[in-house]
Design a protein around this motif. Structure first.
Motif: not given
Length: 214
Positions: A57, A60, A74-76, A133, A135
């Protein structure tokens, strides 16, 4: 009676020839530039493909412009509250068309929010989702500057968007864009410019030869 003086032979027009040759040179330069852009776009697509293969991750990117190294990673993020919804046409991961539900979320008391594609619906009714949250995958946002805006200097850096891995209740997972979807038509543009240059040169030469033969 005196004989009429013979007509002076017609000469190749100098100034129009210079103008045409300058125009042809510009077309060739534009074609060469498009070939250079083709190589740059291929390298960018390769970077996006590598990004998609990474599972770690990343933070963002809330502020535009978004670095290429961040796209398709990929991020959250934590959505405190959806401020507004921006339904847009799209498809889910099975290829079924529908309406992508894009939430503009508040992430804090101040500062910019984030765009989150929380899933695809069959109609324009926003889901009963209050945040949380999320993802997913970082992709270019839906509001991208047009070519005219870029050429005139009026382009505003586009925001990123997160496509949720898991859709909210009642929605289907939205399709995730791929780096391979990035258009790379610079070779076609280059060929067009080269064809324009050759055509302009041939047409001009034929026109001048016809004029000289009269």
């Amino acid at each position: 009676m005196t004989e009429p003086a013979p007509e002076a032979p017609r000469r190749w027009p100098v100034i129009p020839t210079i103008i045409v040759f300058c125009a042809v040179a510009v077309m060739i330069a534009l074609g060469a530039w498009q070939l250079q852009r083709k190589g740059e776009k291929e390298a960018l697509i390769a970077l996006y493909q590598r990004n998609m293969a990474m599972s770690a991750l990343v933070t963002y990117p809330k502020l535009p412009p978004v670095a290429d190294a961040m796209l398709f990673r990929k991020s959250s993020v934590v959505c405190l509250e959806p401020i507004k919804w921006d339904p847009r046409s799209g498809s889910d991961r099975t290829g079924k068309t529908g309406i992508r539900m894009i939430a503009d979320c508040r992430t804090g008391a101040e500062g910019p929010g984030v765009l989150i594609d929380v899933g695809t619906s069959d109609d324009f009714t926003p889901p009963q989702w209050r945040g949380g949250t999320v993802q997913g995958t970082v992709v270019p946002g839906p509001e991208q500057p047009t070519l005219i805006q870029r050429l005139t200097g009026g382009a505003v850096p586009a925001r990123a968007m997160l496509v949720a891995d898991t859709p909210v209740q009642g929605l289907r997972a939205s399709a995730v864009p791929s780096g391979a979807d990035v258009p790379n038509n610079h070779l076609a543009y280059a060929v067009q410019w080269f064809i324009f240059a050759v055509a302009a040169l041939i047409i001009y030469i034929l026109a001048v030869r016809r004029r000289l033969q009269r």
